[in-house]
Design an enzyme around this catalytic site. Structure first.
Site, PDB file in Angstrom:
ATOM      1  N   THR A  81      11.795  -7.441 -10.832  1.00 10.74           N
ATOM      2  CA  THR A  81      11.284  -8.797 -11.062  1.00 10.74           C
ATOM      3  C   THR A  81      10.006  -9.008 -10.257  1.00 10.74           C
ATOM      4  O   THR A  81       9.947  -8.680  -9.076  1.00 10.74           O
ATOM      5  CB  THR A  81      12.357  -9.825 -10.652  1.00 10.74           C
ATOM      6  OG1 THR A  81      13.513  -9.570 -11.451  1.00 10.74           O
ATOM      7  CG2 THR A  81      11.881 -11.257 -10.877  1.00 10.74           C
ATOM      8  N   CYS A  84       1.114   1.700  12.582  1.00 11.09           N
ATOM      9  CA  CYS A  84       2.381   2.299  12.206  1.00 11.09           C
ATOM     10  C   CYS A  84       2.774   3.387  13.203  1.00 11.09           C
ATOM     11  O   CYS A  84       3.921   3.772  13.277  1.00 11.09           O
ATOM     12  CB  CYS A  84       2.285   2.900  10.808  1.00 11.09           C
ATOM     13  SG  CYS A  84       1.351   1.883   9.693  1.00 11.09           S
ATOM     14  N   GLY A 141       0.812  -1.214   0.000  1.00 11.00           N
ATOM     15  CA  GLY A 141       0.000   0.000   0.000  1.00 11.00           C
ATOM     16  C   GLY A 141       0.845   1.263   0.000  1.00 11.00           C
ATOM     17  O   GLY A 141       0.522   2.239  -0.679  1.00 11.00           O
ATOM     18  N   ALA A 143      -2.100  -6.599   0.104  1.00 12.96           N
ATOM     19  CA  ALA A 143      -2.577  -7.967   0.354  1.00 12.96           C
ATOM     20  C   ALA A 143      -2.646  -8.357   1.825  1.00 12.96           C
ATOM     21  O   ALA A 143      -3.522  -9.112   2.230  1.00 12.96           O
ATOM     22  CB  ALA A 143      -1.663  -8.957  -0.386  1.00 12.96           C
TER      23      ALA A 143
HETATM   24  N1  PLP Z   1      -2.891   2.882   3.739  1.00 13.93           N
HETATM   25  C1  PLP Z   1      -3.638   2.481   4.775  1.00 13.93           C
HETATM   26  C2  PLP Z   1      -5.002   3.043   4.966  1.00 13.93           C
HETATM   27  C3  PLP Z   1      -3.129   1.522   5.672  1.00 13.93           C
HETATM   28  O1  PLP Z   1      -3.885   1.124   6.697  1.00 13.93           O
HETATM   29  C4  PLP Z   1      -1.827   1.008   5.453  1.00 13.93           C
HETATM   30  C5  PLP Z   1      -1.241   0.042   6.404  1.00 13.93           C
HETATM   31  O2  PLP Z   1      -1.470   0.107   7.608  1.00 13.93           O
HETATM   32  C6  PLP Z   1      -1.109   1.462   4.332  1.00 13.93           C
HETATM   33  C7  PLP Z   1      -1.668   2.390   3.499  1.00 13.93           C
HETATM   34  C8  PLP Z   1       0.248   0.925   4.031  1.00 13.93           C
HETATM   35  O3  PLP Z   1       0.165  -0.344   3.453  1.00 13.93           O
HETATM   36  P1  PLP Z   1       1.429  -1.351   3.453  1.00 13.93           P
HETATM   37  O4  PLP Z   1       1.574  -1.849   4.846  1.00 13.93           O
HETATM   38  O5  PLP Z   1       1.055  -2.431   2.490  1.00 13.93           O
HETATM   39  O6  PLP Z   1       2.593  -0.557   2.972  1.00 13.93           O
END
Ligand code: PLP
Length: 375
Positions: free
Chosen positions: A238, A325, A73, A201
Protein backbone atom coordinates in the site's frame (compact mmCIF):
# COMPACT_ATOMS: atom_id res chain seq x y z
CA UNK A 1 16.46 25.11 30.49
CA UNK A 2 17.21 22.79 27.59
CA UNK A 3 20.57 23.15 25.85
CA UNK A 4 20.46 24.60 22.31
CA UNK A 5 21.68 22.01 19.85
CA UNK A 6 23.76 22.94 16.84
CA UNK A 7 22.78 20.34 14.27
CA UNK A 8 25.57 19.86 11.73
CA UNK A 9 24.79 16.37 10.44
CA UNK A 10 22.43 17.10 7.54
CA UNK A 11 23.99 14.33 5.44
CA UNK A 12 22.63 11.85 8.01
CA UNK A 13 19.13 13.27 8.00
CA UNK A 14 17.24 16.57 7.99
CA UNK A 15 14.23 17.98 9.82
CA UNK A 16 10.89 17.75 8.06
CA UNK A 17 10.14 21.11 6.41
CA UNK A 18 7.04 22.92 7.73
CA UNK A 19 5.55 22.87 4.21
CA UNK A 20 6.07 19.11 3.87
CA UNK A 21 4.59 18.58 7.33
CA UNK A 22 1.49 20.63 6.48
CA UNK A 23 1.10 18.90 3.13
CA UNK A 24 1.27 15.46 4.77
CA UNK A 25 -1.32 16.00 7.50
CA UNK A 26 -4.55 15.50 5.51
CA UNK A 27 -3.31 12.13 4.23
CA UNK A 28 -2.67 10.93 7.77
CA UNK A 29 -6.00 12.14 9.12
CA UNK A 30 -9.30 12.59 7.20
CA UNK A 31 -8.05 11.53 3.76
CA UNK A 32 -6.67 8.20 4.84
CA UNK A 33 -8.20 6.11 2.02
CA UNK A 34 -6.14 3.39 0.37
CA UNK A 35 -5.36 4.68 -3.14
CA UNK A 36 -5.86 1.22 -4.62
CA UNK A 37 -9.51 0.94 -3.54
CA UNK A 38 -12.47 1.92 -5.71
CA UNK A 39 -14.73 4.09 -3.53
CA UNK A 40 -14.62 7.86 -3.38
CA UNK A 41 -12.43 8.03 -0.23
CA UNK A 42 -9.62 6.67 -2.40
CA UNK A 43 -9.98 9.25 -5.16
CA UNK A 44 -8.12 12.10 -3.47
CA UNK A 45 -5.22 9.95 -2.20
CA UNK A 46 -4.86 8.51 -5.71
CA UNK A 47 -4.78 12.01 -7.19
CA UNK A 48 -2.23 13.10 -4.58
CA UNK A 49 0.09 10.22 -5.50
CA UNK A 50 -0.30 10.99 -9.22
CA UNK A 51 0.39 14.69 -8.69
CA UNK A 52 3.40 13.97 -6.46
CA UNK A 53 4.84 11.60 -9.06
CA UNK A 54 4.54 14.41 -11.65
CA UNK A 55 6.26 16.92 -9.36
CA UNK A 56 9.14 14.52 -8.70
CA UNK A 57 9.48 13.59 -12.38
CA UNK A 58 9.64 17.28 -13.33
CA UNK A 59 12.35 17.89 -10.71
CA UNK A 60 14.70 15.38 -12.36
CA UNK A 61 13.48 15.72 -15.98
CA UNK A 62 11.90 12.26 -16.07
CA UNK A 63 8.49 10.99 -17.11
CA UNK A 64 6.08 10.28 -14.21
CA UNK A 65 5.83 6.65 -15.35
CA UNK A 66 9.55 6.30 -14.62
CA UNK A 67 9.24 7.08 -10.88
CA UNK A 68 8.71 4.10 -8.54
CA UNK A 69 8.22 4.79 -4.83
CA UNK A 70 10.23 2.79 -2.32
CA UNK A 71 10.78 2.84 1.45
CA UNK A 72 13.91 4.96 0.95
CA UNK A 73 17.38 4.98 -0.52
CA UNK A 74 18.37 1.56 0.81
CA UNK A 75 15.47 -0.20 -0.89
CA UNK A 76 15.98 1.73 -4.12
CA UNK A 77 19.67 0.73 -4.19
CA UNK A 78 18.92 -2.92 -3.40
CA UNK A 79 16.24 -3.02 -6.06
CA UNK A 80 18.39 -1.45 -8.79
CA UNK A 81 21.20 -3.95 -8.27
CA UNK A 82 19.31 -7.13 -7.43
CA UNK A 83 16.38 -6.37 -9.74
CA UNK A 84 18.84 -6.11 -12.62
CA UNK A 85 21.12 -9.02 -11.80
CA UNK A 86 18.38 -11.50 -10.79
CA UNK A 87 17.20 -11.57 -14.40
CA UNK A 88 20.48 -13.14 -15.43
CA UNK A 89 22.47 -16.28 -14.72
CA UNK A 90 24.89 -16.39 -11.84
CA UNK A 91 28.39 -15.77 -13.05
CA UNK A 92 27.33 -12.54 -14.77
CA UNK A 93 28.90 -9.43 -13.33
CA UNK A 94 28.54 -5.83 -12.22
CA UNK A 95 30.86 -2.98 -11.31
CA UNK A 96 30.71 -0.56 -8.41
CA UNK A 97 33.15 1.66 -6.49
CA UNK A 98 35.01 1.38 -3.20
CA UNK A 99 33.28 4.42 -1.67
CA UNK A 100 29.62 3.52 -2.20
CA UNK A 101 27.15 3.61 0.68
CA UNK A 102 26.61 0.27 2.44
CA UNK A 103 23.21 -0.04 0.76
CA UNK A 104 25.22 -0.63 -2.44
CA UNK A 105 28.31 -2.32 -0.96
CA UNK A 106 26.29 -4.86 1.01
CA UNK A 107 23.95 -5.51 -1.93
CA UNK A 108 27.10 -6.24 -3.95
CA UNK A 109 28.27 -8.58 -1.18
CA UNK A 110 24.92 -10.40 -1.24
CA UNK A 111 25.10 -10.76 -5.03
CA UNK A 112 28.64 -12.14 -4.77
CA UNK A 113 27.53 -14.73 -2.24
CA UNK A 114 24.82 -15.79 -4.72
CA UNK A 115 27.47 -16.35 -7.39
CA UNK A 116 27.46 -13.07 -9.34
CA UNK A 117 30.78 -11.37 -10.05
CA UNK A 118 31.36 -7.90 -8.58
CA UNK A 119 34.29 -5.68 -9.48
CA UNK A 120 34.86 -2.80 -7.02
CA UNK A 121 36.73 0.10 -8.60
CA UNK A 122 39.30 2.16 -6.68
CA UNK A 123 39.02 5.94 -6.43
CA UNK A 124 41.67 8.66 -6.41
CA UNK A 125 42.65 10.78 -3.39
CA UNK A 126 39.64 13.03 -3.91
CA UNK A 127 37.30 10.05 -4.13
CA UNK A 128 36.78 10.25 -7.89
CA UNK A 129 36.19 7.19 -10.07
CA UNK A 130 38.23 7.72 -13.22
CA UNK A 131 36.80 7.10 -16.67
CA UNK A 132 39.83 5.02 -17.65
CA UNK A 133 39.47 2.81 -14.57
CA UNK A 134 35.91 2.01 -15.55
CA UNK A 135 36.74 1.56 -19.24
CA UNK A 136 39.42 -1.01 -18.48
CA UNK A 137 37.16 -2.93 -16.07
CA UNK A 138 34.29 -3.36 -18.54
CA UNK A 139 34.00 -6.79 -20.14
CA UNK A 140 31.23 -8.56 -22.07
CA UNK A 141 30.19 -10.19 -18.79
CA UNK A 142 29.30 -6.87 -17.11
CA UNK A 143 25.59 -6.06 -17.13
CA UNK A 144 25.45 -3.16 -14.70
CA UNK A 145 27.61 -0.32 -13.39
CA UNK A 146 26.57 1.47 -10.18
CA UNK A 147 28.50 4.59 -9.19
CA UNK A 148 27.11 7.15 -6.74
CA UNK A 149 26.36 10.71 -7.81
CA UNK A 150 27.72 12.20 -4.59
CA UNK A 151 29.47 10.58 -1.66
CA UNK A 152 27.85 10.69 1.77
CA UNK A 153 31.08 11.08 3.76
CA UNK A 154 33.27 13.40 1.71
CA UNK A 155 30.66 14.99 -0.57
CA UNK A 156 32.64 14.32 -3.77
CA UNK A 157 30.50 14.56 -6.91
CA UNK A 158 31.34 11.81 -9.39
CA UNK A 159 31.60 12.37 -13.16
CA UNK A 160 28.46 10.30 -13.64
CA UNK A 161 27.55 11.51 -17.16
CA UNK A 162 30.97 10.43 -18.44
CA UNK A 163 30.88 7.13 -16.55
CA UNK A 164 27.36 6.34 -17.79
CA UNK A 165 28.47 6.93 -21.36
CA UNK A 166 31.37 4.51 -20.94
CA UNK A 167 29.11 1.89 -19.34
CA UNK A 168 26.69 2.17 -22.25
CA UNK A 169 29.50 1.88 -24.80
CA UNK A 170 30.44 -1.36 -23.01
CA UNK A 171 26.85 -2.61 -23.25
CA UNK A 172 26.06 -2.24 -19.52
CA UNK A 173 23.25 -0.43 -17.73
CA UNK A 174 24.13 2.45 -15.40
CA UNK A 175 22.65 3.09 -11.95
CA UNK A 176 23.52 6.00 -9.68
CA UNK A 177 22.85 6.39 -5.97
CA UNK A 178 21.80 10.05 -5.90
CA UNK A 179 20.61 10.05 -2.28
CA UNK A 180 23.03 12.81 -1.24
CA UNK A 181 22.63 14.79 -4.45
CA UNK A 182 18.90 15.09 -5.10
CA UNK A 183 17.53 18.39 -3.81
CA UNK A 184 21.05 19.79 -3.32
CA UNK A 185 22.56 19.95 -6.82
CA UNK A 186 20.73 20.02 -10.16
CA UNK A 187 20.00 16.50 -11.39
CA UNK A 188 18.68 15.87 -14.90
CA UNK A 189 18.40 12.16 -15.67
CA UNK A 190 18.43 12.81 -19.41
CA UNK A 191 21.54 14.99 -19.29
CA UNK A 192 23.50 12.47 -17.22
CA UNK A 193 21.88 9.64 -19.21
CA UNK A 194 21.46 7.14 -16.37
CA UNK A 195 19.19 4.10 -16.53
CA UNK A 196 18.34 4.06 -12.83
CA UNK A 197 18.70 6.54 -9.98
CA UNK A 198 17.98 6.23 -6.23
CA UNK A 199 16.73 9.01 -3.96
CA UNK A 200 15.55 9.39 -0.36
CA UNK A 201 13.25 12.10 1.03
CA UNK A 202 14.79 12.53 4.48
CA UNK A 203 18.01 13.93 3.00
CA UNK A 204 16.17 17.01 1.69
CA UNK A 205 13.75 17.85 4.50
CA UNK A 206 11.18 15.26 3.50
CA UNK A 207 9.95 12.47 5.78
CA UNK A 208 11.92 9.33 6.65
CA UNK A 209 10.94 5.98 5.15
CA UNK A 210 10.12 7.15 1.64
CA UNK A 211 12.21 7.42 -1.49
CA UNK A 212 12.09 6.44 -5.12
CA UNK A 213 13.89 4.62 -7.85
CA UNK A 214 13.89 6.25 -11.27
CA UNK A 215 13.81 3.52 -13.91
CA UNK A 216 14.25 4.73 -17.46
CA UNK A 217 11.44 3.62 -19.79
CA UNK A 218 12.42 0.34 -21.44
CA UNK A 219 14.81 -0.80 -18.69
CA UNK A 220 13.71 -4.11 -17.23
CA UNK A 221 13.92 -4.95 -13.53
CA UNK A 222 12.39 -7.76 -11.54
CA UNK A 223 10.37 -6.68 -8.49
CA UNK A 224 11.91 -7.50 -5.12
CA UNK A 225 8.61 -7.64 -3.24
CA UNK A 226 5.83 -10.03 -4.11
CA UNK A 227 2.33 -8.82 -3.30
CA UNK A 228 -0.28 -6.47 -4.74
CA UNK A 229 -0.13 -4.71 -8.06
CA UNK A 230 0.95 -1.25 -6.84
CA UNK A 231 3.50 0.80 -8.77
CA UNK A 232 2.51 -0.91 -12.05
CA UNK A 233 3.11 -4.31 -10.44
CA UNK A 234 6.74 -3.40 -9.80
CA UNK A 235 6.68 -2.59 -6.07
CA UNK A 236 3.98 -4.23 -4.00
CA UNK A 237 2.60 -2.66 -0.82
CA UNK A 238 0.00 0.00 0.00
CA UNK A 239 1.36 3.39 -0.99
CA UNK A 240 2.75 5.64 1.75
CA UNK A 241 0.54 8.53 0.59
CA UNK A 242 1.59 11.05 3.25
CA UNK A 243 5.24 10.16 2.70
CA UNK A 244 4.93 10.51 -1.06
CA UNK A 245 3.25 13.93 -0.71
CA UNK A 246 5.91 15.01 1.81
CA UNK A 247 8.68 13.88 -0.52
CA UNK A 248 7.26 15.81 -3.49
CA UNK A 249 6.64 18.96 -1.40
CA UNK A 250 10.15 18.97 0.07
CA UNK A 251 11.79 18.29 -3.28
CA UNK A 252 9.85 21.06 -5.01
CA UNK A 253 10.92 23.49 -2.28
CA UNK A 254 14.56 22.50 -2.53
CA UNK A 255 14.63 22.71 -6.31
CA UNK A 256 13.08 26.20 -6.20
CA UNK A 257 15.80 27.49 -3.83
CA UNK A 258 18.72 25.32 -4.86
CA UNK A 259 21.02 28.03 -6.20
CA UNK A 260 20.61 30.36 -3.19
CA UNK A 261 20.99 27.43 -0.79
CA UNK A 262 24.18 26.31 -2.49
CA UNK A 263 25.67 29.83 -2.26
CA UNK A 264 24.74 30.13 1.40
CA UNK A 265 26.10 26.71 2.34
CA UNK A 266 29.34 27.19 0.40
CA UNK A 267 29.89 30.51 2.20
CA UNK A 268 29.19 28.90 5.59
CA UNK A 269 31.63 26.03 4.89
CA UNK A 270 34.35 28.46 3.76
CA UNK A 271 33.85 30.48 6.91
CA UNK A 272 34.20 27.38 9.07
CA UNK A 273 37.38 26.24 7.31
CA UNK A 274 38.89 29.76 7.48
CA UNK A 275 38.18 29.95 11.19
CA UNK A 276 39.71 26.55 11.88
CA UNK A 277 42.82 27.61 9.94
CA UNK A 278 42.94 30.93 11.80
CA UNK A 279 42.91 29.04 15.09
CA UNK A 280 46.09 27.24 13.99
CA UNK A 281 44.58 23.76 13.77
CA UNK A 282 46.43 21.21 11.64
CA UNK A 283 43.84 19.46 9.46
CA UNK A 284 43.19 18.35 5.90
CA UNK A 285 39.98 18.58 3.93
CA UNK A 286 38.84 15.42 2.21
CA UNK A 287 36.99 15.12 -1.07
CA UNK A 288 37.06 17.08 -4.30
CA UNK A 289 36.42 20.79 -4.74
CA UNK A 290 33.31 19.84 -6.69
CA UNK A 291 31.21 18.58 -3.83
CA UNK A 292 27.80 18.80 -2.18
CA UNK A 293 27.34 22.31 -0.72
CA UNK A 294 27.75 22.39 3.05
CA UNK A 295 29.47 19.01 3.21
CA UNK A 296 32.87 18.99 4.94
CA UNK A 297 35.03 16.00 5.81
CA UNK A 298 37.91 17.19 7.97
CA UNK A 299 40.82 15.11 9.30
CA UNK A 300 42.62 16.65 12.28
CA UNK A 301 46.23 15.58 12.77
CA UNK A 302 46.77 13.27 15.73
CA UNK A 303 43.13 13.58 16.88
CA UNK A 304 40.56 10.89 17.57
CA UNK A 305 37.42 11.51 15.50
CA UNK A 306 35.17 9.60 17.84
CA UNK A 307 36.44 11.48 20.89
CA UNK A 308 35.91 14.73 18.98
CA UNK A 309 32.33 13.72 18.13
CA UNK A 310 31.54 12.93 21.78
CA UNK A 311 33.18 16.09 23.14
CA UNK A 312 31.28 18.20 20.58
CA UNK A 313 28.10 16.37 21.54
CA UNK A 314 28.66 17.33 25.18
CA UNK A 315 29.01 20.93 24.04
CA UNK A 316 25.72 20.65 22.15
CA UNK A 317 26.95 20.13 18.58
CA UNK A 318 25.99 17.12 16.45
CA UNK A 319 28.49 15.99 13.79
CA UNK A 320 29.42 12.55 12.41
CA UNK A 321 32.62 10.56 12.22
CA UNK A 322 32.44 8.31 9.15
CA UNK A 323 28.99 8.01 7.61
CA UNK A 324 26.00 8.15 9.96
CA UNK A 325 25.19 4.52 9.41
CA UNK A 326 28.75 3.60 10.44
CA UNK A 327 29.15 5.96 13.34
CA UNK A 328 28.94 3.15 15.92
CA UNK A 329 32.11 1.65 14.42
CA UNK A 330 35.44 2.78 15.74
CA UNK A 331 37.29 1.41 12.71
CA UNK A 332 38.31 3.76 9.92
CA UNK A 333 35.54 4.31 7.42
CA UNK A 334 35.89 2.54 4.07
CA UNK A 335 35.77 5.92 2.32
CA UNK A 336 38.64 7.43 4.34
CA UNK A 337 40.64 4.24 3.67
CA UNK A 338 39.82 4.27 -0.04
CA UNK A 339 41.03 7.85 -0.56
CA UNK A 340 44.27 7.00 1.28
CA UNK A 341 44.24 9.58 4.09
CA UNK A 342 47.52 9.10 6.01
CA UNK A 343 47.25 7.41 9.42
CA UNK A 344 48.22 10.51 11.43
CA UNK A 345 45.19 12.36 10.02
CA UNK A 346 42.77 9.54 9.20
CA UNK A 347 41.73 8.72 12.78
CA UNK A 348 40.90 12.35 13.45
CA UNK A 349 38.19 12.54 10.78
CA UNK A 350 34.80 14.11 11.34
CA UNK A 351 32.03 14.98 8.89
CA UNK A 352 30.31 18.33 9.32
CA UNK A 353 27.32 18.69 7.01
CA UNK A 354 25.69 22.10 7.21
CA UNK A 355 22.11 22.96 6.32
CA UNK A 356 19.95 26.02 5.81
CA UNK A 357 19.06 26.08 9.52
CA UNK A 358 22.72 26.72 10.43
CA UNK A 359 23.86 30.30 11.02
CA UNK A 360 27.21 32.07 10.89
CA UNK A 361 27.12 32.30 14.70
CA UNK A 362 26.72 28.53 14.89
CA UNK A 363 29.60 27.94 12.51
CA UNK A 364 31.81 30.27 14.59
CA UNK A 365 30.77 28.33 17.67
CA UNK A 366 31.67 24.97 16.05
CA UNK A 367 35.14 26.28 15.13
CA UNK A 368 35.62 27.56 18.69
CA UNK A 369 34.48 24.28 20.19
CA UNK A 370 36.84 22.22 18.01
CA UNK A 371 39.74 24.52 18.89
CA UNK A 372 38.93 24.24 22.60
CA UNK A 373 38.90 20.44 22.40
CA UNK A 374 42.05 20.05 20.32
CA UNK A 375 44.32 22.73 21.80
N1 PLP B 1 22.80 6.05 -0.17
C1 PLP B 1 23.46 7.08 0.36
C2 PLP B 1 24.54 7.75 -0.42
C3 PLP B 1 23.12 7.54 1.65
O1 PLP B 1 23.78 8.58 2.17
C4 PLP B 1 22.09 6.88 2.36
C5 PLP B 1 21.74 7.30 3.73
O2 PLP B 1 22.60 7.70 4.52
C6 PLP B 1 21.42 5.81 1.73
C7 PLP B 1 21.80 5.43 0.48
C8 PLP B 1 20.30 5.11 2.41
O3 PLP B 1 19.13 5.86 2.35
P1 PLP B 1 17.90 5.60 3.37
O4 PLP B 1 18.33 6.13 4.69
O5 PLP B 1 16.75 6.35 2.79
O6 PLP B 1 17.66 4.13 3.36
Amino acid sequence: MSKTIIYADHAATTALSPAAYEAMLPWLQDKYGNPSTLYSLARDPRKAVTYSREVIATAINADPSEIFFTSGGTEADNWALKGTMFQHDRGKGMISSAIEHHAILNSCGALERMGYAVNTLPVDQMGIVHAETLRSALTDNILLVSIMLANNEIGTIEPVAELAEIAHQGGALFHTDAVQAIGHIPVDVKAIDVDMLSASAHKFNGPKGIGFLYIRKGVRLVPLLDGGGQEHGMRAGTENVAGIVGLATALKEHVAHMAQEADYLKALSCRLVDQLKAKGLDFRMNGSRDRIPGSLSLSFKGADGEMLLHRLDLMGTAVATGSACDSKDTVLSHVIKAIGVSQEYAHGTIRISLGMDNTTEQVDMIAQQIATILH
